[in-house]
Design a protein around this motif. Structure first.
Motif, short mmCIF file in Angstrom:
data_model
loop_
_atom_site.label_atom_id
_atom_site.label_comp_id
_atom_site.label_asym_id
_atom_site.label_seq_id
_atom_site.Cartn_x
_atom_site.Cartn_y
_atom_site.Cartn_z
N MET A 114 22.75 60.26 2.95
CA MET A 114 23.15 58.94 2.49
C MET A 114 23.68 59.04 1.07
O MET A 114 23.27 59.88 0.27
CB MET A 114 21.95 57.98 2.52
CG MET A 114 21.48 57.66 3.92
SD MET A 114 20.21 56.37 3.97
CE MET A 114 21.21 54.91 3.63
N ARG A 115 24.62 58.16 0.77
CA ARG A 115 25.17 58.10 -0.59
C ARG A 115 24.26 57.26 -1.48
O ARG A 115 23.42 56.52 -1.01
CB ARG A 115 26.58 57.49 -0.55
CG ARG A 115 27.58 58.35 0.22
CD ARG A 115 28.96 57.72 0.20
NE ARG A 115 28.99 56.43 0.87
CZ ARG A 115 29.19 56.30 2.18
NH1 ARG A 115 29.35 57.36 2.95
NH2 ARG A 115 29.21 55.10 2.73
N GLY A 116 24.47 57.39 -2.79
CA GLY A 116 23.73 56.56 -3.74
C GLY A 116 22.45 57.21 -4.21
O GLY A 116 22.17 58.38 -3.93
N ASP A 117 21.65 56.44 -4.94
CA ASP A 117 20.39 56.94 -5.47
C ASP A 117 19.45 57.31 -4.32
O ASP A 117 19.34 56.59 -3.33
CB ASP A 117 19.73 55.87 -6.33
CG ASP A 117 20.59 55.47 -7.53
OD1 ASP A 117 21.28 56.34 -8.06
OD2 ASP A 117 20.55 54.28 -7.91
N ASP A 118 18.74 58.42 -4.47
CA ASP A 118 17.87 58.89 -3.41
C ASP A 118 16.72 57.93 -3.15
O ASP A 118 16.31 57.72 -2.00
CB ASP A 118 17.30 60.27 -3.75
CG ASP A 118 18.34 61.38 -3.57
OD1 ASP A 118 19.40 61.11 -2.96
OD2 ASP A 118 18.09 62.50 -4.03
N PHE A 119 16.14 57.38 -4.20
CA PHE A 119 15.08 56.38 -4.03
C PHE A 119 15.03 55.50 -5.27
O PHE A 119 15.34 55.94 -6.38
CB PHE A 119 13.72 57.02 -3.75
CG PHE A 119 13.25 58.01 -4.77
CD1 PHE A 119 12.36 57.67 -5.76
CD2 PHE A 119 13.71 59.33 -4.73
CE1 PHE A 119 11.92 58.60 -6.70
CE2 PHE A 119 13.27 60.28 -5.66
CZ PHE A 119 12.37 59.89 -6.66
N ILE A 120 14.69 54.24 -5.06
CA ILE A 120 14.56 53.27 -6.15
C ILE A 120 13.18 52.64 -6.07
O ILE A 120 12.81 52.07 -5.04
CB ILE A 120 15.65 52.18 -6.06
CG1 ILE A 120 17.03 52.78 -6.33
CG2 ILE A 120 15.35 51.05 -7.05
CD1 ILE A 120 18.17 51.80 -6.17
N GLY A 121 12.42 52.78 -7.14
CA GLY A 121 11.14 52.10 -7.24
C GLY A 121 11.35 50.79 -7.98
O GLY A 121 12.19 50.68 -8.87
N ALA A 122 10.58 49.78 -7.61
CA ALA A 122 10.74 48.46 -8.23
C ALA A 122 9.40 47.77 -8.36
O ALA A 122 8.50 47.97 -7.55
CB ALA A 122 11.71 47.60 -7.40
#
Length: 260
Positions: A114-122
């Motif tokens: 997948m494109r983009g950031d591998d993971f985003i924490g919020a």
């Protein structure tokens, strides 16, 4: 006890806003968590209740076929995905932020990255008021080296260190599709951030997460030492000596739903 607490021995170093965490499997740790990790892998590709419904309606064999169609079949694809899965679980277990969308459920093709950031924490600050983000890059290698670490840091620094707009918008839109008001509220805050870019750097943490067969390469600590001081940094290594065999076994277990 969490997955990592049962699975690994950890060493954690902290210097102001920089954290260097290394994990090594305990004797017997893998057998302790294998069943849970297999189920965790499944949950990143599909909701467990849907998998259970497939079993009930169609039986184990057909349900396993459906599940396997969402999982990568190449060694490279599995390695990359498992890196993201393990990173996600670490963020939620050790840092306390949520990774609110299991993005592997939305892949264009099971063997495609997948494109983009591998993971985003919020999440929010201690008062539950101010939005807090974590931008993450995950790498899974039989042999980890400096080139991989340098490449990961370059990705983290893109967009002035912010989560990429397309990645953040993807998470926001999935949360806004939920029927949960709290999910909607977080989704709205994330969507607003895409437009306003209001978060300062000190509320966007960075994590460089690695899992490798050769353990923590010296370049990891060197990378952390040269990282900026305007945000929290996490540099993490999970040492799994039989890296490729481990991944193959976990995915074999995840695709095997049984036959009873």
């Amino acid at each position: 006890m969490g997955l990592y607490e049962r699975w690994c021995e950890s060493t954690k170093e902290k210097d102001k806003r920089k954290r260097y965490w290394t994990y090594v499997e305990k004797d017997g740790g893998r057998s302790e968590i294998a069943g849970d990790l297999v189920e965790t892998i499944r949950s990143h590709y599909g909701r467990l209740e849907l998998i259970a419904e497939d079993v009930k309606r169609l039986g184990y064999k057909v349900a396993a076929t459906i599940l396997s169609e969402s999982m990568p079949q190449t060694a490279k694809g599995r390695s990359g995905d498992l890196g993201e899965i393990l990173a996600t679980e670490l963020v939620e277990e050790e840092i306390g932020l949520r990774v609110p969308v299991r993005r592997l459920r939305y892949k264009d093709g099971r063997n495609m990255a997948m494109r983009g950031d591998d993971f985003i924490g919020a999440g929010y600050d201690g008062k539950g008021e101010k939005l807090w983000l974590l931008k993450g890059e995950a790498k899974s290698n039989k042999t980890l080296g400096k080139a991989t670490v340098t490449s990961a840091r370059k990705v983290l620094n893109r967009d002035h260190g912010r989560c990429t707009p397309d990645s953040l918008l993807f998470v926001a839109n999935r949360l806004l599709e939920s029927t949960d008001p709290e999910e909607n509220a977080l989704g709205r805050d994330l969507r607003d951030e895409v437009g306003l870019k209001a978060l300062r750097a000190d509320r966007i943490d960075h994590m460089l997460f690695t899992v490798s067969g050769n353990g923590p390469h010296a370049s990891l600590k060197e990378d952390l030492d040269t990282a900026g001081t305007n945000r929290d940094h996490y540099v993490v290594n999970i040492h799994v000596e039989d890296h490729q065999d481990f991944i193959a076994a976990m995915y074999q277990g995840a695709q095997d739903l049984g036959d009873t």
